[in-house]
Scaffold this motif. Structure first.
Motif, PDB file in Angstrom:
ATOM      1  N   SER A  18       7.012   3.286  -1.768  1.00 19.81           N
ATOM      2  CA  SER A  18       8.092   3.945  -2.184  1.00 19.81           C
ATOM      3  C   SER A  18       9.190   2.989  -1.842  1.00 19.81           C
ATOM      4  O   SER A  18       9.139   1.829  -0.993  1.00 19.81           O
ATOM      5  N   ALA A  19      10.525   3.227  -2.577  1.00 18.28           N
ATOM      6  CA  ALA A  19      11.904   2.497  -2.277  1.00 18.28           C
ATOM      7  C   ALA A  19      12.033   2.469  -0.880  1.00 18.28           C
ATOM      8  O   ALA A  19      12.589   1.490  -0.190  1.00 18.28           O
ATOM      9  N   SER A  20      12.101   3.707   0.136  1.00 19.42           N
ATOM     10  CA  SER A  20      12.364   3.496   1.234  1.00 19.42           C
ATOM     11  C   SER A  20      11.487   2.660   2.192  1.00 19.42           C
ATOM     12  O   SER A  20      11.794   1.858   3.068  1.00 19.42           O
ATOM     13  N   ASP A  21      10.295   2.907   1.881  1.00 19.10           N
ATOM     14  CA  ASP A  21       9.352   1.689   2.652  1.00 19.10           C
ATOM     15  C   ASP A  21       9.490   0.273   2.085  1.00 19.10           C
ATOM     16  O   ASP A  21       9.610  -0.278   3.169  1.00 19.10           O
ATOM     17  N   GLY A  22      10.032   0.125   1.118  1.00 19.70           N
ATOM     18  CA  GLY A  22      10.112  -1.232   0.730  1.00 19.70           C
ATOM     19  C   GLY A  22      11.291  -1.764   1.339  1.00 19.70           C
ATOM     20  O   GLY A  22      11.249  -2.961   1.772  1.00 19.70           O
ATOM     21  N   VAL A  64      20.928   5.410  -7.921  1.00 21.43           N
ATOM     22  CA  VAL A  64      20.091   5.898  -8.668  1.00 21.43           C
ATOM     23  C   VAL A  64      18.701   6.205  -8.090  1.00 21.43           C
ATOM     24  O   VAL A  64      18.405   5.467  -6.890  1.00 21.43           O
ATOM     25  N   ARG A  65      18.113   7.237  -8.075  1.00 19.87           N
ATOM     26  CA  ARG A  65      16.832   7.764  -7.440  1.00 19.87           C
ATOM     27  C   ARG A  65      15.527   6.919  -8.007  1.00 19.87           C
ATOM     28  O   ARG A  65      15.490   6.747  -9.174  1.00 19.87           O
ATOM     29  N   VAL A  66      14.928   6.109  -7.120  1.00 19.05           N
ATOM     30  CA  VAL A  66      13.820   5.360  -7.641  1.00 19.05           C
ATOM     31  C   VAL A  66      12.447   5.991  -7.006  1.00 19.05           C
ATOM     32  O   VAL A  66      12.177   6.200  -5.831  1.00 19.05           O
ATOM     33  N   ASP A  67      11.774   6.615  -7.867  1.00 12.69           N
ATOM     34  CA  ASP A  67      10.467   7.284  -7.573  1.00 12.69           C
ATOM     35  C   ASP A  67       9.128   6.250  -7.606  1.00 12.69           C
ATOM     36  O   ASP A  67       9.184   5.488  -8.529  1.00 12.69           O
ATOM     37  N   GLY A  68       8.142   6.558  -6.858  1.00 16.59           N
ATOM     38  CA  GLY A  68       6.977   6.055  -6.940  1.00 16.59           C
ATOM     39  C   GLY A  68       7.030   4.516  -6.281  1.00 16.59           C
ATOM     40  O   GLY A  68       7.877   4.240  -5.623  1.00 16.59           O
ATOM     41  N   LEU A  86      14.817  -4.943  -6.559  1.00 16.88           N
ATOM     42  CA  LEU A  86      13.839  -3.976  -6.602  1.00 16.88           C
ATOM     43  C   LEU A  86      13.688  -3.129  -7.863  1.00 16.88           C
ATOM     44  O   LEU A  86      14.311  -3.179  -8.771  1.00 16.88           O
ATOM     45  N   SER A  87      12.433  -2.802  -8.301  1.00 12.95           N
ATOM     46  CA  SER A  87      11.860  -2.430  -9.551  1.00 12.95           C
ATOM     47  C   SER A  87      10.554  -1.584  -9.324  1.00 12.95           C
ATOM     48  O   SER A  87      10.022  -1.798  -8.218  1.00 12.95           O
ATOM     49  N   GLY A  88      10.304  -0.637 -10.359  1.00  9.69           N
ATOM     50  CA  GLY A  88       9.107   0.040 -10.188  1.00  9.69           C
ATOM     51  C   GLY A  88       7.841  -0.809 -10.083  1.00  9.69           C
ATOM     52  O   GLY A  88       7.864  -1.969 -10.807  1.00  9.69           O
ATOM     53  N   TYR A  89       6.721  -0.229  -9.735  1.00  6.80           N
ATOM     54  CA  TYR A  89       5.715  -1.094  -9.643  1.00  6.80           C
ATOM     55  C   TYR A  89       4.366  -0.205  -9.871  1.00  6.80           C
ATOM     56  O   TYR A  89       4.050   0.875  -9.282  1.00  6.80           O
ATOM     57  N   ALA A  90       3.651  -0.573 -10.874  1.00  8.01           N
ATOM     58  CA  ALA A  90       2.345   0.318 -11.127  1.00  8.01           C
ATOM     59  C   ALA A  90       1.097  -0.283 -10.621  1.00  8.01           C
ATOM     60  O   ALA A  90      -0.220   0.621 -10.893  1.00  8.01           O
ATOM     61  N   GLY A  91       1.111  -1.544  -9.780  1.00 11.75           N
ATOM     62  CA  GLY A  91      -0.070  -1.762  -9.260  1.00 11.75           C
ATOM     63  C   GLY A  91      -0.570  -1.082  -8.195  1.00 11.75           C
ATOM     64  O   GLY A  91       0.189  -0.163  -7.603  1.00 11.75           O
ATOM     65  N   HIS A  92      -1.713  -1.564  -7.394  1.00 14.23           N
ATOM     66  CA  HIS A  92      -2.008  -0.667  -6.142  1.00 14.23           C
ATOM     67  C   HIS A  92      -1.737  -1.637  -4.968  1.00 14.23           C
ATOM     68  O   HIS A  92      -2.224  -1.111  -3.867  1.00 14.23           O
ATOM     69  N   TYR A  93      -1.733  -2.839  -4.881  1.00 14.13           N
ATOM     70  CA  TYR A  93      -1.446  -3.474  -4.151  1.00 14.13           C
ATOM     71  C   TYR A  93      -0.204  -3.214  -3.026  1.00 14.13           C
ATOM     72  O   TYR A  93       0.610  -2.432  -3.563  1.00 14.13           O
ATOM     73  N   ARG A  94      -0.583  -3.001  -1.566  1.00 11.44           N
ATOM     74  CA  ARG A  94       0.379  -2.813  -0.471  1.00 11.44           C
ATOM     75  C   ARG A  94       0.479  -3.834   0.445  1.00 11.44           C
ATOM     76  O   ARG A  94      -0.342  -4.311   1.030  1.00 11.44           O
ATOM     77  N   GLY A  95       1.690  -4.519   0.606  1.00  9.54           N
ATOM     78  CA  GLY A  95       1.954  -5.590   1.295  1.00  9.54           C
ATOM     79  C   GLY A  95       2.827  -6.612   1.240  1.00  9.54           C
ATOM     80  O   GLY A  95       3.631  -6.224   0.269  1.00  9.54           O
ATOM     81  N   VAL A  96       3.066  -7.634   1.758  1.00  9.55           N
ATOM     82  CA  VAL A  96       3.915  -8.754   1.501  1.00  9.55           C
ATOM     83  C   VAL A  96       3.383  -9.981   1.253  1.00  9.55           C
ATOM     84  O   VAL A  96       2.566 -10.749   1.998  1.00  9.55           O
ATOM     85  N   LEU A  97       3.975 -10.673  -0.047  1.00  5.36           N
ATOM     86  CA  LEU A  97       3.576 -11.896  -0.272  1.00  5.36           C
ATOM     87  C   LEU A  97       4.772 -12.790   0.167  1.00  5.36           C
ATOM     88  O   LEU A  97       5.801 -12.863  -0.105  1.00  5.36           O
ATOM     89  N   PHE A  98       4.051 -13.596   1.202  1.00  7.58           N
ATOM     90  CA  PHE A  98       4.976 -14.599   2.132  1.00  7.58           C
ATOM     91  C   PHE A  98       4.782 -16.014   1.286  1.00  7.58           C
ATOM     92  O   PHE A  98       3.729 -16.687   1.527  1.00  7.58           O
TER      93      PHE A  98
END
Length: 226
Positions: free
Chosen positions: A136-140, A168-172, A187-199
Motif C-alpha cells: 500500500s501507499a502508506s506502507d511504502g 489523490v488516493r492511491v489504492d493497491g 510513487l506509482s501503482g505496482y502490479a507485481g507480487h514482490y515485497r521489499g526494497v531493492l538497494f
C-alpha cells in the motif's frame, strides 16, 4: 716598460671586468623568464585566489551518506558488508525459489547485522537508489521514511500522490523509486507480487551492486526509537 707584476694585475682586472659585463648581459636576457617562473611559483603557493580560473582546484566530491550521530570509525568494513548483503541475497533466493510472495523472516540479531551492512555500504556510496515494492501507499511511504532517515540520505519531494497540489488516493500495491542525486521519490501503482526494497549503492569503483529485496521494516524499529 712596466713591471711584470703590474701587467699581470692589469690583465686580471680586465678579465674580471669583461666577465662581469657578460654576467650582467646574461641576467638582463634571463629576466623575463625568471619573472615568469616566479609568477608560476606564486600560483602554487597561494590559494585559489591566486590561480588562473583554468587551474583552480575543484572542491572534493562528497562521498557517502551517514545519519547524524553515527561515527564512521564504528562502521563495518565494506568487504564484510558486501559479503553479508550478498549472502542475504543468496539465502532469500533459495527460500523463495522464484516465488515473489515469499517474505524474508529472520531473528532480530540477523536483521541488526543486515542493517549495519546496509548502513556501511551507503556510507561509502557516491550515489544510491531505492526501489520499494509495498502492499500500500502508506506502507511504502513509511518504508521510504525509515530508509532515508536511517541511512542519512537527502530528502526531496515525493511525487505521485497529488495532482496539481491536490492529494489523490492511491489504492493497491505501489512502487516507489528514490534517487539520492535529487532526494526525490516517485510513487506509482505496482502490479507485481514482490515485497521489499531493492538497494543499489554506487561506490567510487563504479561496479554495479544491487541487493534485495531487503525487508520493508528493516529500519522500522529505529524510526520508532528516534
Amino acid at each position: 716598460d712596466f713591471p711584470l707584476e703590474f701587467v699581470r694585475v692589469r690583465t686580471t682586472r680586465t678579465l674580471l671586468s669583461e666577465k662581469a659585463s657578460q654576467l650582467a648581459a646574461m641576467a638582463t636576457a634571463l629576466a623575463p623568464a625568471m619573472r615568469a617562473c616566479s609568477a608560476r611559483a606564486s600560483f602554487s603557493t597561494q590559494g585559489d585566489e591566486g590561480r588562473p580560473p583554468s587551474t583552480r582546484r575543484k572542491p572534493p566530491v562528497a562521498t557517502g551518506f551517514l545519519r547524524t550521530g553515527r561515527e564512521r570509525e564504528e562502521l563495518m568494513d565494506v568487504e564484510r558488508a558486501e559479503q553479508l548483503l550478498q549472502s542475504f541475497d543468496e539465502a532469500h533466493l533459495r527460500r523463495s525459489r522464484g516465488d515473489a510472495s515469499v517474505r524474508f523472516d529472520a531473528p532480530e540479531e540477523t536483521l541488526e547485522v543486515l542493517r549495519d551492512a546496509t548502513v556501511a555500504m551507503c556510507a561509502r556510496a557516491t550515489h544510491a537508489t531505492l526501489g520499494i515494492c509495498a502492499a500500500s501507499a502508506s506502507d511504502g511511504v513509511q518504508t521510504l521514511k525509515g530508509y532515508v532517515s536511517q541511512l542519512g540520505l537527502p530528502r526531496g519531494r515525493l511525487h505521485g500522490m497529488d495532482v496539481n497540489g491536490v492529494a489523490v488516493r492511491v489504492d493497491g500495491p505501489v512502487f516507489i523509486k528514490y534517487n539520492s542525486n535529487t532526494g526525490d521519490a516517485d510513487l506509482s501503482g505496482y502490479a507485481g507480487h514482490y515485497r521489499g526494497v531493492l538497494f543499489t549503492p554506487m561506490l567510487a569503483d563504479g561496479m554495479f551492486r544491487q541487493y534485495g529485496y531487503l525487508p520493508l521494516t528493516l529500519f522500522e524499529e529505529e524510526v520508532k526509537d528516534a
